[in-house]
Design a protein around this motif. Structure first.
Motif, PDB file in Angstrom:
ATOM      1  N   SER A   1       0.833  -1.217   0.000  1.00  0.00           N
ATOM      2  CA  SER A   1       0.000   0.000   0.000  1.00  0.00           C
ATOM      3  C   SER A   1       0.865   1.265   0.000  1.00  0.00           C
ATOM      4  N   TRP A   2       2.182   1.099   0.079  1.00  0.00           N
ATOM      5  CA  TRP A   2       3.128   2.219   0.007  1.00  0.00           C
ATOM      6  C   TRP A   2       2.760   3.373   0.937  1.00  0.00           C
ATOM      7  N   ASN A   3       2.710   3.057   2.211  1.00  0.00           N
ATOM      8  CA  ASN A   3       2.499   4.153   3.168  1.00  0.00           C
ATOM      9  C   ASN A   3       3.695   5.102   3.185  1.00  0.00           C
ATOM     10  N   MET A   4       4.894   4.531   2.939  1.00  0.00           N
ATOM     11  CA  MET A   4       6.085   5.400   2.942  1.00  0.00           C
ATOM     12  C   MET A   4       7.018   4.967   1.817  1.00  0.00           C
ATOM     13  N   PHE A   5       7.781   5.925   1.291  1.00  0.00           N
ATOM     14  CA  PHE A   5       8.859   5.604   0.351  1.00  0.00           C
ATOM     15  C   PHE A   5      10.157   6.053   1.029  1.00  0.00           C
ATOM     16  N   CYS A   6      10.896   5.066   1.548  1.00  0.00           N
ATOM     17  CA  CYS A   6      12.089   5.377   2.344  1.00  0.00           C
ATOM     18  C   CYS A   6      13.334   5.026   1.549  1.00  0.00           C
ATOM     19  N   VAL A   7      14.297   5.915   1.537  1.00  0.00           N
ATOM     20  CA  VAL A   7      15.566   5.644   0.847  1.00  0.00           C
ATOM     21  C   VAL A   7      16.713   5.768   1.850  1.00  0.00           C
ATOM     22  N   LEU A   8      17.868   5.170   1.490  1.00  0.00           N
ATOM     23  CA  LEU A   8      19.068   5.310   2.317  1.00  0.00           C
ATOM     24  C   LEU A   8      19.999   6.308   1.652  1.00  0.00           C
ATOM     25  N   LEU A   9      20.414   7.317   2.406  1.00  0.00           N
ATOM     26  CA  LEU A   9      21.333   8.318   1.854  1.00  0.00           C
ATOM     27  C   LEU A   9      22.768   7.789   1.868  1.00  0.00           C
ATOM     28  N   PRO A  10      23.551   8.149   0.847  1.00  0.00           N
ATOM     29  CA  PRO A  10      24.970   7.708   0.841  1.00  0.00           C
ATOM     30  C   PRO A  10      25.816   8.624   1.722  1.00  0.00           C
TER      31      PRO A  10
ATOM     32  N   ASP B   1       4.888  16.367  -8.498  1.00  0.00           N
ATOM     33  CA  ASP B   1       5.558  16.559  -7.199  1.00  0.00           C
ATOM     34  C   ASP B   1       6.708  15.560  -7.048  1.00  0.00           C
ATOM     35  N   VAL B   2       6.445  14.303  -7.433  1.00  0.00           N
ATOM     36  CA  VAL B   2       7.489  13.270  -7.326  1.00  0.00           C
ATOM     37  C   VAL B   2       8.705  13.697  -8.144  1.00  0.00           C
ATOM     38  N   GLU B   3       8.456  14.227  -9.335  1.00  0.00           N
ATOM     39  CA  GLU B   3       9.580  14.666 -10.185  1.00  0.00           C
ATOM     40  C   GLU B   3      10.348  15.806  -9.506  1.00  0.00           C
TER      41      GLU B   3
ATOM     42  N   ILE C   1      27.598  16.615   3.630  1.00  0.00           N
ATOM     43  CA  ILE C   1      26.625  17.179   4.579  1.00  0.00           C
ATOM     44  C   ILE C   1      25.996  16.039   5.386  1.00  0.00           C
ATOM     45  N   THR C   2      25.445  16.412   6.541  1.00  0.00           N
ATOM     46  CA  THR C   2      24.814  15.404   7.400  1.00  0.00           C
ATOM     47  C   THR C   2      23.366  15.171   6.932  1.00  0.00           C
ATOM     48  N   ARG C   3      22.739  14.138   7.502  1.00  0.00           N
ATOM     49  CA  ARG C   3      21.324  13.900   7.161  1.00  0.00           C
ATOM     50  C   ARG C   3      20.468  15.097   7.562  1.00  0.00           C
ATOM     51  N   LYS C   4      20.751  15.685   8.713  1.00  0.00           N
ATOM     52  CA  LYS C   4      19.962  16.837   9.179  1.00  0.00           C
ATOM     53  C   LYS C   4      20.120  17.994   8.181  1.00  0.00           C
ATOM     54  N   GLN C   5      21.337  18.206   7.694  1.00  0.00           N
ATOM     55  CA  GLN C   5      21.559  19.294   6.712  1.00  0.00           C
ATOM     56  C   GLN C   5      20.843  18.979   5.401  1.00  0.00           C
ATOM     57  N   PHE C   6      20.812  17.704   5.039  1.00  0.00           N
ATOM     58  CA  PHE C   6      20.077  17.302   3.830  1.00  0.00           C
ATOM     59  C   PHE C   6      18.587  17.612   4.008  1.00  0.00           C
ATOM     60  N   ILE C   7      18.042  17.231   5.159  1.00  0.00           N
ATOM     61  CA  ILE C   7      16.606  17.447   5.413  1.00  0.00           C
ATOM     62  C   ILE C   7      16.297  18.945   5.396  1.00  0.00           C
ATOM     63  N   ASP C   8      17.167  19.740   6.024  1.00  0.00           N
ATOM     64  CA  ASP C   8      16.964  21.199   6.046  1.00  0.00           C
ATOM     65  C   ASP C   8      17.033  21.778   4.629  1.00  0.00           C
TER      66      ASP C   8
ATOM     67  N   LEU D   1      16.430  16.051  -4.857  1.00  0.00           N
ATOM     68  CA  LEU D   1      17.231  15.019  -4.193  1.00  0.00           C
ATOM     69  C   LEU D   1      18.520  14.751  -4.972  1.00  0.00           C
ATOM     70  N   VAL D   2      18.390  14.531  -6.264  1.00  0.00           N
ATOM     71  CA  VAL D   2      19.546  14.190  -7.092  1.00  0.00           C
ATOM     72  C   VAL D   2      20.522  15.376  -7.134  1.00  0.00           C
ATOM     73  N   ARG D   3      19.971  16.575  -7.279  1.00  0.00           N
ATOM     74  CA  ARG D   3      20.838  17.770  -7.317  1.00  0.00           C
ATOM     75  C   ARG D   3      21.635  17.886  -6.012  1.00  0.00           C
ATOM     76  N   LEU D   4      20.926  17.721  -4.888  1.00  0.00           N
ATOM     77  CA  LEU D   4      21.608  17.841  -3.589  1.00  0.00           C
ATOM     78  C   LEU D   4      22.675  16.772  -3.406  1.00  0.00           C
ATOM     79  N   LEU D   5      22.376  15.550  -3.841  1.00  0.00           N
ATOM     80  CA  LEU D   5      23.358  14.475  -3.709  1.00  0.00           C
ATOM     81  C   LEU D   5      24.580  14.783  -4.558  1.00  0.00           C
ATOM     82  N   ARG D   6      24.340  15.305  -5.772  1.00  0.00           N
ATOM     83  CA  ARG D   6      25.486  15.611  -6.659  1.00  0.00           C
ATOM     84  C   ARG D   6      26.290  16.767  -6.074  1.00  0.00           C
ATOM     85  N   GLU D   7      25.578  17.810  -5.602  1.00  0.00           N
ATOM     86  CA  GLU D   7      26.291  18.985  -5.066  1.00  0.00           C
ATOM     87  C   GLU D   7      27.095  18.643  -3.814  1.00  0.00           C
TER      88      GLU D   7
END
Ligand SMILES: Cc1ncc(COP(=O)(O)O)c(C=O)c1O
Length: 383
Positions: A287-296, A366-368, A302-309, A374-380
């Motif tokens: 039912s896809w209540n959540m879509f969870c990914v693991l950050l590299p 929205d997903v796009e 940057i930290t996970r908190k900085q990514f979220i911010d 997400l991809v931009r932040l990971l690359r940067e």
């Protein structure tokens, strides 16, 4: 630019009006709407005995009580689930026995469950993580072989299926949540679905002070019950929400498929961990209540908190589900003695996970937007 919440319910005008009518009806607490909602939930789950509660947490506490789980008993659960599971096991006086989870399904590791069984084990509590059903054939084979109770934490899994049957429509006991982040909501609320009508009746007594009504019109208490009954106002909302559940779950599945389409080909080069891919048609209906990914994180500056911010600055809400429970102060404490290094997958998920927006109000566009950011932040932030 609109803010994309990571989770959230849909409440339309008709639902608000129906709730208003209930508010004006002169009956607010548990009454006819609760009975109606329980009947509708039961029908959805193949006619099984169903009782509603103020939360999934309350439903689980009562389920443990009805099963007679308490002091001296061991209950096996995953280190990667919400706090309420460990809390309720401990609250009824039993011992929480943690095992690890799979890295991509995030569901309980059933090999480890088998190895953790002792003569004191009374129950297994598997969480259907993010709405993806556990391997129910294997789970129940283990439980039956060792004569264990199963209380399925289906908080995230209303609308999920196993071999075409809704989670809760078979098996032992399943508990559901109707918190606003779940697949449908009653504001706060939950339900337990039982395999045995007598247990459902006992749960009804436990959820309301332990009261039994006597033939002479007076009341008696037979157990030290709690106060976990749902209001008619919540149940009225639940009725309308349930009517939309399948449509909303189908939308959630579409959004998940779109996340995969956007991310699958680049995930490996980014070091991004995607969740297990599961579709509706197969044995597991997610039912896809959540879509969870693991950050590299090891590759990021940057930290996970900085990514979220940073995502928040892009008007995108991000969640974290969950912290590894064995590493909380409660379970690290002297009495329970848990420590780092026990459950590698749960600990890695706990450090690296983020939840991307996915709910009935999210669009494919929205997903796009989320994936681009997400991809931009990971690359940067790549080291
Ligand atoms: C996996 C899981 N189990 C149980 C619960 C408890 O649900 P409730 O808030 O209805 O008590 C939650 C809530 O987020 C959850 O995520």
């Amino acid at each position: 630019m609109n803010y994309i919440k990571f989770a959230g319910p849909i409440i339309d005008d008709a639902m608000a009006e129906a709730v208003k009518q209930t508010l004006l009806s002169g009956w607010l607490t548990s009454g006819p709407r609760v009975a109606e909602f329980e009947a509708a939930l039961s029908k959805y789950h193949g006619g099984r005995p169903t009782r509603v509660f103020t939360s999934a947490t309350a439903a689980m506490e009562v389920a443990f009580e009805v099963c007679g789980i308490g002091a001296g008993d061991e209950v096996i659960t995953s280190a990667m689930t919400f706090f309420s599971v460990g809390n309720m096991i401990e609250k009824v006086g039993a011992k929480t026995v943690f095992v690890d989870c799979d890295l991509t399904t995030r569901n309980i590791n059933l090999d480890q469950v088998e190895r953790a069984i002792t003569p004191n084990t009374k129950a297994i509590v598997p969480t259907h993580f993010s709405g993806l059903p556990c391997d129910m054939d294997r789970l129940y084979a283990i439980a039956n072989k060792h004569k264990l109770r199963v209380i399925e934490d289906a908080a995230l899994a209303i609308g999920s299926t196993w071999r075409g049957l809704p989670v809760g429509a078979f098996g032992d006991i399943a508990t559901f949540s109707f918190h606003p982040n779940k697949n449908m909501t009653t504001i706060e609320g939950g339900a337990a679905i039982f395999g045995d009508e007598r247990e459902a009746q006992r749960a009804e007594i436990h959820r309301f002070h332990g009261i039994s009504r006597l033939a002479d019109g007076t009341r008696d208490i037979t157990v030290a019950g709690g106060k976990f009954n749902m209001s008619d106002v919540s149940a009225r909302l639940g009725l309308d929400q349930l009517a939309h559940l399948d449509e909303w779950c189908a939308h959630r599945q579409k959004l998940a498929a779109h996340y995969f389409a956007e991310l699958e080909s680049i995930a490996e080069s980014l070091g991004l961990g995607l969740p297990a891919k599961a579709y509706t048609g197969g044995e597991r209906g997610h039912s896809w209540n959540m879509f969870c990914v693991l950050l590299p994180l090891a590759k990021m500056s940057i930290t996970r908190k900085q990514f979220i911010d940073a995502m928040h600055k892009e008007n995108i809400g991000i969640g974290v589900s969950y912290e590894a429970m064995h590493l909380t102060t409660l379970f690290r404490g002297k009495a329970r003695g848990h420590h780092e290094g026990e459950f590698a997958h749960a600990e890695r998920i706990s450090r690296e996970t983020v939840t991307l927006p996915l709910h009935a109000g999210v669009t494919l566009a929205d997903v796009e937007r989320v994936c681009n950011a997400l991809v931009r932040l990971l690359r940067e932030s790549a080291k």
